[in-house]
Design an enzyme around this catalytic site. Structure first.
Site, PDB file in Angstrom:
ATOM      1  N   GLY A 182       0.894  -1.230  -0.138  1.00  0.00           N
ATOM      2  CA  GLY A 182       0.113  -0.046   0.032  1.00  0.00           C
ATOM      3  C   GLY A 182       0.924   1.259  -0.040  1.00  0.00           C
ATOM      4  N   ALA A 183       0.553   2.108  -0.899  1.00  0.00           N
ATOM      5  CA  ALA A 183       1.486   3.152  -1.028  1.00  0.00           C
ATOM      6  C   ALA A 183       1.721   4.051   0.073  1.00  0.00           C
ATOM      7  CB  ALA A 183       1.199   4.098  -2.272  1.00  0.00           C
ATOM      8  N   GLU A 184       0.330   4.402   0.787  1.00  0.00           N
ATOM      9  CA  GLU A 184       0.432   5.402   1.779  1.00  0.00           C
ATOM     10  C   GLU A 184       1.129   4.852   2.955  1.00  0.00           C
ATOM     11  OE1 GLU A 184      -3.281   6.134  -0.624  1.00  0.00           O
ATOM     12  OE2 GLU A 184      -2.296   4.300   0.176  1.00  0.00           O
ATOM     13  N   TYR A 203      -3.450  -8.848  -2.858  1.00  0.00           N
ATOM     14  CA  TYR A 203      -2.948  -8.854  -4.227  1.00  0.00           C
ATOM     15  C   TYR A 203      -1.911  -9.709  -4.026  1.00  0.00           C
ATOM     16  CZ  TYR A 203       0.892  -5.394  -4.146  1.00  0.00           C
ATOM     17  OH  TYR A 203       1.836  -4.522  -3.839  1.00  0.00           O
ATOM     18  N   TYR A 249      -5.013  -8.311  -8.288  1.00  0.00           N
ATOM     19  CA  TYR A 249      -5.729  -7.771  -7.318  1.00  0.00           C
ATOM     20  C   TYR A 249      -7.005  -8.306  -6.998  1.00  0.00           C
ATOM     21  CZ  TYR A 249      -2.689  -3.674  -8.179  1.00  0.00           C
ATOM     22  OH  TYR A 249      -1.423  -2.804  -8.385  1.00  0.00           O
ATOM     23  N   GLY A 287      17.900  10.077 -11.833  1.00  0.00           N
ATOM     24  CA  GLY A 287      17.781  11.115 -10.780  1.00  0.00           C
ATOM     25  C   GLY A 287      16.262  11.504 -10.666  1.00  0.00           C
ATOM     26  N   ALA A 313      10.402   1.670  -4.420  1.00  0.00           N
ATOM     27  CA  ALA A 313      11.323   2.594  -4.412  1.00  0.00           C
ATOM     28  C   ALA A 313      10.654   3.785  -4.495  1.00  0.00           C
ATOM     29  CB  ALA A 313      12.346   2.439  -5.420  1.00  0.00           C
ATOM     30  N   ASP A 338       7.687   4.918  -3.347  1.00  0.00           N
ATOM     31  CA  ASP A 338       7.263   5.275  -1.982  1.00  0.00           C
ATOM     32  C   ASP A 338       8.444   5.609  -1.060  1.00  0.00           C
ATOM     33  OD1 ASP A 338       4.700   4.663  -2.909  1.00  0.00           O
ATOM     34  OD2 ASP A 338       4.909   2.416  -2.169  1.00  0.00           O
TER      35      ASP A 338
END
Length: 354
Positions: free
Chosen positions: A24-26, A80, A96, A218, A276, A278
């Site tokens: 989960g991103a958050e 998922y 998912y 970068g 990476a 997140d």
């Protein structure tokens, strides 16, 4: 969601064993920020089931406050399965199982607004906006300018499978309302047809800080002069605490001149490419909370990303603050020679700069 990752290479159809982890991103950003020494609270919604128990316990184990996580007795926790390869790889697979999940049932009515408004920074992701109409309405309300709104950080996190039929314009609307925005050059081209960092900034003139990620090349950050002045005062407030009766920052509606800062990524021996983005956001936001310069924030983002890239999991313990600060302070020449491989975050390991 609970994530299942193959324990051996191959197609999902052929893999017979999986390792359970969290995704989960958050929550990834929350865990990384907590590991970096910040006070973090995750606001979410999971099922009143065993997988929900696992998520709350695992995320809490990183030092994140999970007291604002709601348990839904009627909907399950999302799950998922993903392949171990990079999302950009043609062979990458993701399955998912989150239709009707507890998280997809979030809406403006389910969120504890006192908790949300009580933080100094609020980080959200474009993935949430795609999960349901209620989640979309919630995201628009979270980023809407209003008195007392925290500084809002928004990671576009474009996923093509979630935004069919040209609906990705919603992400552009949400990004334009945020204070700090993260977006990759590749995802901006795929979602909006924008090529190059300058074109992205032209389409997103409102955010005080726009960070365009360029993968191994970068990142470049566009910072409005007004945002820099506000950011310096805001960073000082993080160290001393808010003045009684002071109001939080809100989005500056009119564009102003930019300062453009680019910083290359160090050379990294990649073990697994997932997580990476997140981690980069967490490193940049950690520097923001500390009142560092944009150049320093970008380097901290690269180091957090390198920690994730050199481990087999989405989440990785970051280097200590002192260790990271020493590397961030390197000269441009020494930074360009930096070589980071598995185990580099350990204090007792020498980091190569040649």
């Amino acid at each position: 969601m609970v994530t299942f990752v193959p324990t051996t290479p191959g197609r999902l159809a052929d893999v017979s064993a999986f390792a359970r982890t969290i995704g989960g991103a958050e929550s990834n950003v929350a865990c990384a920020l907590a590991a970096a020494g910040h006070r973090v609270k995750w606001v979410g919604r999971v099922g009143a089931d065993a997988f929900g128990d696992h998520l709350v316990e695992a995320i809490g184990g990183w030092g994140v406050d999970t007291t604002a996580v709601a348990r839904d007795p009627d909907r399950q926790t999302g799950v998922y399965f993903r392949a171990a390869t990079d999302r950009a790889d043609g062979g990458h697979e993701v399955l998912y199982y989150r239709a009707g999940s507890a998280a997809s049932a979030m809406s403006p009515e389910t969120v504890p607004w006192g908790v949300v408004e009580g933080g100094r920074m609020l980080h959200v992701s474009g993935i949430t906006a795609a999960l349901s109409d209620g989640c979309g309405a919630l995201m628009h309300q979270l980023v809407a300018p209003r008195p007392g709104r925290p500084l809002v950080s928004f990671d576009v996190n474009y996923r093509a499978g979630l935004w069919r039929g040209g609906r990705a314009a919603v992400l552009l609307e949400l990004a334009r309302a945020a204070d700090v925005v993260f977006v990759g050059e590749d995802e901006a081209e795929e979602a909006w047809g924008l090529r190059g960092a300058d074109a992205i900034r032209e389409a997103l003139p409102e955010p005080g800080v726009l960070v365009v990620k360029r993968g191994g090349r970068g990142a470049v950050a566009y910072e409005r002069d007004s945002a820099r002045r506000e950011g310096a005062a805001w960073g000082e407030a993080q160290r001393s605490g808010p003045a009684p009766g002071s109001a939080a920052r809100t989005t500056v509606p009119a564009p102003a001149p930019d300062t453009v800062t680019a910083a290359p990524a160090p050379h990294v021996t990649v073990v697994a490419p997932v997580g990476a983005g997140d981690a980069f956001a967490a490193g940049f936001l950690s520097g923001t909370l500390r009142g560092l310069t944009v150049a320093e924030r970008i380097r901290h983002g690269h180091l957090m990303a390198a920690a994730a890239l050199t481990t087999p999991h989405d989440l990785a313990a970051p280097p200590s603050r002192a260790h990271a600060d020493r590397l961030v302070a390197l000269s441009d020449d020494a930074w360009g020679r930096l070589r980071l491989g598995p185990g580099w975050t350990g204090e007792d390991l020498e980091v190569r700069t040649s």
